[in-house]
Write a protein that holds these residues in place. Structure first.
Motif, short mmCIF file in Angstrom:
data_model
loop_
_atom_site.label_atom_id
_atom_site.label_comp_id
_atom_site.label_asym_id
_atom_site.label_seq_id
_atom_site.Cartn_x
_atom_site.Cartn_y
_atom_site.Cartn_z
N PHE A 28 8.50 0.90 -1.55
CA PHE A 28 7.62 1.65 -0.64
C PHE A 28 6.31 0.54 -0.19
N HIS A 29 6.66 -0.54 -0.48
CA HIS A 29 5.38 -1.41 -0.05
C HIS A 29 5.22 -1.50 1.53
N ASN A 30 6.10 -1.42 2.37
CA ASN A 30 5.81 -1.52 3.72
C ASN A 30 4.70 -0.63 4.23
N ASN A 31 4.73 0.82 3.58
CA ASN A 31 3.47 1.75 4.12
C ASN A 31 2.06 1.20 3.67
N ILE A 32 1.85 0.50 2.67
CA ILE A 32 0.70 -0.25 2.09
C ILE A 32 0.35 -1.49 2.99
N VAL A 33 1.24 -2.47 3.38
CA VAL A 33 1.26 -3.29 4.16
C VAL A 33 0.71 -3.07 5.65
N ASP A 34 1.29 -2.04 6.09
CA ASP A 34 1.05 -1.28 7.43
C ASP A 34 -0.36 -0.98 7.62
N ALA A 35 -0.89 -0.17 6.42
CA ALA A 35 -2.05 0.39 6.29
C ALA A 35 -3.13 -0.71 6.12
N TRP A 36 -2.74 -1.76 5.60
CA TRP A 36 -3.70 -3.00 5.37
C TRP A 36 -3.95 -3.63 6.75
N GLY A 37 -2.84 -3.77 7.29
CA GLY A 37 -2.95 -4.59 8.64
C GLY A 37 -3.91 -3.70 9.84
N SER A 38 -3.58 -2.35 9.54
CA SER A 38 -4.17 -1.63 10.46
C SER A 38 -5.79 -1.59 10.07
N TYR A 39 -5.90 -1.49 8.67
CA TYR A 39 -7.44 -1.66 8.37
C TYR A 39 -8.18 -3.11 8.74
N LEU A 40 -7.30 -4.15 8.55
CA LEU A 40 -7.84 -5.22 9.12
C LEU A 40 -8.15 -5.38 10.65
N ARG A 41 -7.15 -4.90 11.54
CA ARG A 41 -7.32 -4.94 12.95
C ARG A 41 -8.42 -4.10 13.49
N ASP A 42 -8.79 -2.71 12.97
CA ASP A 42 -9.87 -1.79 13.59
C ASP A 42 -10.53 -1.09 12.64
N GLY A 43 -10.23 -1.48 11.23
CA GLY A 43 -11.30 -0.77 10.38
C GLY A 43 -10.80 0.68 9.67
N THR A 44 -9.72 1.06 10.07
CA THR A 44 -9.15 2.37 9.88
C THR A 44 -7.54 2.06 9.66
N PHE A 45 -7.16 3.31 8.88
CA PHE A 45 -5.77 3.18 8.41
C PHE A 45 -5.25 4.77 8.55
N GLU A 46 -4.09 5.09 8.95
CA GLU A 46 -3.59 6.30 8.78
C GLU A 46 -3.31 6.76 7.56
N PRO A 47 -3.99 7.71 6.89
CA PRO A 47 -3.71 8.15 5.36
C PRO A 47 -2.20 8.60 5.45
N SER A 48 -1.77 8.26 4.11
CA SER A 48 -0.41 9.07 3.82
C SER A 48 -0.15 8.97 2.20
N ALA A 49 0.62 9.90 2.01
CA ALA A 49 1.02 10.02 0.56
C ALA A 49 1.58 8.80 0.03
N LEU A 50 2.51 7.93 0.80
CA LEU A 50 2.82 6.65 0.33
C LEU A 50 2.04 5.42 0.24
N VAL A 51 0.89 5.61 1.07
CA VAL A 51 -0.27 4.63 0.75
C VAL A 51 -1.06 4.97 -0.45
N PHE A 52 -1.35 6.16 -0.68
CA PHE A 52 -1.91 6.43 -1.71
C PHE A 52 -1.16 6.22 -2.94
N SER A 53 0.07 6.65 -3.01
CA SER A 53 0.80 6.53 -3.94
C SER A 53 0.94 5.06 -4.46
N HIS A 54 1.00 4.07 -3.69
CA HIS A 54 1.15 2.63 -3.77
C HIS A 54 -0.24 2.35 -4.64
N VAL A 55 -1.28 2.79 -4.28
CA VAL A 55 -2.71 2.52 -5.03
C VAL A 55 -2.60 3.11 -6.26
N ILE A 56 -2.19 4.36 -6.56
CA ILE A 56 -2.16 4.95 -7.79
C ILE A 56 -1.06 4.41 -8.69
#
Length: 163
Positions: A28-56
């Motif tokens: 499930f790494h694509n979700n964190i990659v997408d969130a990171w890319g979004s964060y780098l582009r505009d300083g935000t990302f779409e929160p999701s369970a898969l993003v947070f589960s990667h961090v946890i």
């Protein structure tokens, strides 16, 4: 201190839980990659369970690997088979050390990237991720080689706790 004959239930459980968590991180790494890319582009990302589960999941891997290493330091680990060629013993030991080190560094670099917004840490995390995959595949290949070619009990030790 003499080496134990096998692993404890805790050591076996930690091995398989870490394996499962690492597999899920890859799956499930694509979700964190997408969130990171979004964060780098505009300083935000779409929160999701898969993003947070990667961090946890990364934090859990870090903690569980530390726990596993502490048990190994305190209790030891079973000896490799006596008749195993010295080069294979060296390869097995280096693979295990490498896995522990890479899992720690991968989790730490991911945490620094995510919580510290450090782009260089994210790049290091990506490189370490590839190295973890290589060592995991080498570890699995070694286990099957032990079981199928050398006919040793190495694989069964991680499935059956010491009596």
């Amino acid at each position: 201190m003499s080496a134990p004959k096998g692993y404890t239930r805790t050591q076996i459980a930690l091995h398989w839980v870490v394996f499962l968590l690492v597999a899920l991180q890859f799956l499930f790494h694509n979700n964190i990659v997408d969130a990171w890319g979004s964060y780098l582009r505009d300083g935000t990302f779409e929160p999701s369970a898969l993003v947070f589960s990667h961090v946890i999941g990364g934090i859990l891997i870090l903690l569980l690997v530390i726990w596993r290493m502490a048990i190994k330091v305190k209790r030891g680990a079973p000896e490799l088979p006596e008749n195993e060629p010295p080069m294979l013993k060296l390869a097995a030991n280096l693979t295990h050390i490498g896995l522990y080190l890479l899992l720690l560094l991968t989790a730490l670099s991911g945490a620094v990237a995510w919580f510290g917004s450090v782009e260089a840490a994210a790049q290091v995390h990506g490189v370490l991720r590839a190295l973890v995959l290589i060592l995991v595949l080498l570890h699995i290949a070694g286990a099957f080689y032990q079981q199928l070619v050398l006919k040793s009990d190495v694989m069964t030790r991680m499935g059956k706790p010491e009596a």
